[in-house]
Design an enzyme around this catalytic site. Structure first.
Site, PDB file in Angstrom:
ATOM      1  N   HIS A  79       0.828  -1.208   0.000  1.00  0.00           N
ATOM      2  CA  HIS A  79       0.000   0.000   0.000  1.00  0.00           C
ATOM      3  C   HIS A  79       0.865   1.262   0.000  1.00  0.00           C
ATOM      4  O   HIS A  79       0.519   2.257  -0.639  1.00  0.00           O
ATOM      5  CB  HIS A  79      -0.934   0.003   1.215  1.00  0.00           C
ATOM      6  CG  HIS A  79      -1.876  -1.165   1.241  1.00  0.00           C
ATOM      7  ND1 HIS A  79      -2.704  -1.441   2.307  1.00  0.00           N
ATOM      8  CD2 HIS A  79      -2.122  -2.143   0.321  1.00  0.00           C
ATOM      9  CE1 HIS A  79      -3.412  -2.525   2.053  1.00  0.00           C
ATOM     10  NE2 HIS A  79      -3.065  -2.979   0.857  1.00  0.00           N
ATOM     11  N   HIS A 261      -9.087  -2.573  -5.300  1.00  0.00           N
ATOM     12  CA  HIS A 261      -8.017  -2.795  -4.326  1.00  0.00           C
ATOM     13  C   HIS A 261      -6.984  -3.787  -4.877  1.00  0.00           C
ATOM     14  O   HIS A 261      -5.783  -3.629  -4.642  1.00  0.00           O
ATOM     15  CB  HIS A 261      -8.555  -3.313  -2.995  1.00  0.00           C
ATOM     16  CG  HIS A 261      -7.455  -3.451  -1.986  1.00  0.00           C
ATOM     17  ND1 HIS A 261      -6.979  -2.389  -1.258  1.00  0.00           N
ATOM     18  CD2 HIS A 261      -6.698  -4.530  -1.629  1.00  0.00           C
ATOM     19  CE1 HIS A 261      -5.985  -2.789  -0.495  1.00  0.00           C
ATOM     20  NE2 HIS A 261      -5.790  -4.086  -0.699  1.00  0.00           N
ATOM     21  N   ASP A 265      -2.983  -3.265  -5.255  1.00  0.00           N
ATOM     22  CA  ASP A 265      -1.928  -4.209  -4.866  1.00  0.00           C
ATOM     23  C   ASP A 265      -0.976  -4.500  -6.030  1.00  0.00           C
ATOM     24  O   ASP A 265       0.240  -4.627  -5.836  1.00  0.00           O
ATOM     25  CB  ASP A 265      -2.550  -5.521  -4.383  1.00  0.00           C
ATOM     26  CG  ASP A 265      -3.076  -5.437  -2.952  1.00  0.00           C
ATOM     27  OD1 ASP A 265      -2.734  -4.474  -2.247  1.00  0.00           O
ATOM     28  OD2 ASP A 265      -3.842  -6.343  -2.559  1.00  0.00           O
ATOM     29  N   HIS A 288      -0.503 -11.480  -4.214  1.00  0.00           N
ATOM     30  CA  HIS A 288       0.874 -11.045  -3.952  1.00  0.00           C
ATOM     31  C   HIS A 288       1.918 -12.034  -4.483  1.00  0.00           C
ATOM     32  O   HIS A 288       2.962 -11.626  -4.983  1.00  0.00           O
ATOM     33  CB  HIS A 288       1.066 -10.823  -2.451  1.00  0.00           C
ATOM     34  CG  HIS A 288       0.217  -9.715  -1.914  1.00  0.00           C
ATOM     35  ND1 HIS A 288       0.293  -8.422  -2.368  1.00  0.00           N
ATOM     36  CD2 HIS A 288      -0.756  -9.718  -0.971  1.00  0.00           C
ATOM     37  CE1 HIS A 288      -0.572  -7.669  -1.732  1.00  0.00           C
ATOM     38  NE2 HIS A 288      -1.231  -8.434  -0.885  1.00  0.00           N
ATOM     39  N   HIS A 367      50.355 -17.530 -26.902  1.00  0.00           N
ATOM     40  CA  HIS A 367      49.192 -17.451 -25.988  1.00  0.00           C
ATOM     41  C   HIS A 367      47.948 -17.893 -26.725  1.00  0.00           C
ATOM     42  O   HIS A 367      47.128 -17.067 -27.152  1.00  0.00           O
ATOM     43  CB  HIS A 367      49.041 -16.014 -25.494  1.00  0.00           C
ATOM     44  CG  HIS A 367      48.174 -15.870 -24.282  1.00  0.00           C
ATOM     45  ND1 HIS A 367      46.804 -15.872 -24.323  1.00  0.00           N
ATOM     46  CD2 HIS A 367      48.490 -15.714 -22.965  1.00  0.00           C
ATOM     47  CE1 HIS A 367      46.303 -15.710 -23.123  1.00  0.00           C
ATOM     48  NE2 HIS A 367      47.305 -15.630 -22.265  1.00  0.00           N
TER      49      HIS A 367
END
Length: 466
Positions: A79, A261, A265, A288, A367
């Protein structure tokens, strides 16, 4: 169109009680520097450890989102994070003296109001958006939860919820402009079904809850025994069910407040991506766990996008800014130690140069015999020579100057460079040149692969005899 980052104009404080712990907690919102992001600081713990608001620190998602780093944890952060996103605040330090954010009225509106009291100020660096350029999808078959990100000109969120209950039914909500967050989404309170509420009460997990900070949908028969339990839990003389199927003592702000709501979230949890999003999020039955998993997926995609954007585009048909002959008018190096073939781009603060690696290079003889690999130290030297061209482009007579290495940090070799490879160097000056001191970051690519990177410091010095 670019937009500057924002932070708070001044510090501001808010206090309340955690929904699950019932403990009083205070949040102290403070301004922060550009690129700081959002960081929680547990001032009640030894050393005041910090927890960045990033998806990689998510540890729990039951009944809220919990972030944890080391011994410090902060829970129910969604929130607060939604309020910061809704007010377009990029950088903020949040000092908190407890583990759980205050539930307030169950929405983001109290946080929005207190942050508005602080005011915001534009900062001197533009936002770095994560722009959704192609669809990104997450689907949890077990829970039938789906989140999709698609391209859009601005951050938009659309949510649908349906939990198979008659009392809630099927609801949807959408936010097309983040500027509408305060009026359309921020006031929407968290909700629970009666059977979930009972479980929480039985386990002592809703000590800070009351009938004013959560909408309770009555999805089962409310027996006299359950009524008594609710009266006792919420310290009410009377509890009843309203005609719309929710427990009394509050009125819905919107008929689809539950969906709104859930949208809140989603915004709060996706703040954990770590950058403002430019794209549309479509979520079906979000929660969530799914939100934060999707945030991790987006964060990974953002990192890959940034890496791709950083890869210099090399066109072999393009005429170079400097060919190898012209480079020898700038650099003192000569074959076989001249390790830059051409410069493709150069500006005040960056240079892009190229080196074609062939089997004729003298270092391949030793190398390594039978397994030729370009020594890493020569990759760094080649990057430094490209950086030297950039540094010497700042003086009118570069032939009279030399560059000397002073320092190399954070050198990393990612992949072998072998005969046939074309090395593409990108050097960026990190600070203005002061007293001949030059600081740069350098990266070397073969194709789209990063093969070497380093932070370098050198000094440009005028030769005394010239």
């Amino acid at each position: 169109m670019s937009k500057p980052q924002n932070t708070l104009s001044q510090s501001v404080k808010i206090s309340g009680f955690g929904l699950h712990t019932g403990a009083e907690v205070s949040l102290h919102f403070q301004p922060a520097a550009v690129d700081y992001g959002v960081v929680f600081k547990r001032v009640d713990l030894d050393g005041a450890p910090e927890v960045p608001a990033l998806a990689s620190f998510v540890t729990h998602t039951e009944r809220g989102t919990t972030l944890e780093k080391g011994a410090a944890a902060v829970s129910t952060v969604e929130h607060v994070l939604a309020a910061l996103t809704g007010l377009d605040i990029d950088n903020c330090l949040i000092e908190v003296d407890g583990p759980e954010m205050p539930i307030m009225d169950g929405s983001s509106l109290p946080f929005v109001k207190v942050l508005e009291e602080a005011g915001t100020q534009a900062q001197d660096k533009d936002k770095q958006y994560f722009e959704i350029k192609e669809s990104i999808r997450f689907y949890d078959a077990e829970e039938d939860v789906e989140l999709i990100a698609v391209p859009a000109d601005e951050y938009q969120v659309s949510v649908m919820v349906d939990y198979g209950t008659k009392v809630l039914g099927s609801q949807s909500a959408q936010l097309n402009k983040m500027s509408d967050f305060k009026s359309e989404i921020a006031p929407c309170r968290t909700f629970s079904f009666l059977h979930e509420l009972e479980l929480l009460l039985d386990h002592g997990l809703i000590r800070g809850g009351d009938l004013n900070n959560a909408i309770v949908y009555v999805d089962q028969e409310l027996s006299p025994e359950k009524l008594e339990k609710l009266k006792k839990a919420f310290k009410k003389d009377q509890v009843s069910v309203k005609s719309n199927g929710i427990l009394d003592n509050l009125d819905l702000h919107f008929t689809n407040e539950a969906a709104r709501h859930k949208l809140l979230d989603v915004i709060g949890d996706l703040r954990l991506v770590g950058a403002p999003i430019k794209g549309k999020i479509i979520a079906s039955k979000p929660g969530h766990k799914a939100n934060t998993t999707f945030a991790k997926l987006l964060a990974k995609a953002m990192k890959e996008q940034m890496q791709r954007a950083d890869i210099p585009a090399y066109d072999p048909d393009q005429k170079p800014v400097y060919n190898v002959t012209e480079i020898q008018h700038i650099l003192p190096h000569r074959p076989p130690f001249l390790l830059v073939d051409k410069v493709m781009e150069i500006s005040e603060d960056h240079v892009m140069a190229v080196k074609s690696v062939t089997m004729n290079e003298p270092f391949f003889e030793g190398h390594f015999p039978g397994a030729p690999v370009m020594p890493g130290v020569l990759q760094v030297e080649a990057m430094a020579q490209a950086g030297g061209i950039l540094a010497l482009s700042t003086v009118p007579d570069p032939e009279n100057y030399l560059t000397y290495f002073l320092k190399i940090d954070n050198v990393r070799f990612k992949k072998q460079v072998v005969p046939g490879d074309t090395l593409i160097f990108k050097l960026v000056m990190t600070e203005p040149i002061r007293r001949g001191i030059v600081k740069m970051t350098g990266k070397a690519y073969v194709g789209s692969s990063l093969v070497c990177e380093a932070e370098m410091m050198a000094q440009i010095v005028k030769e005394k005899n010239k």
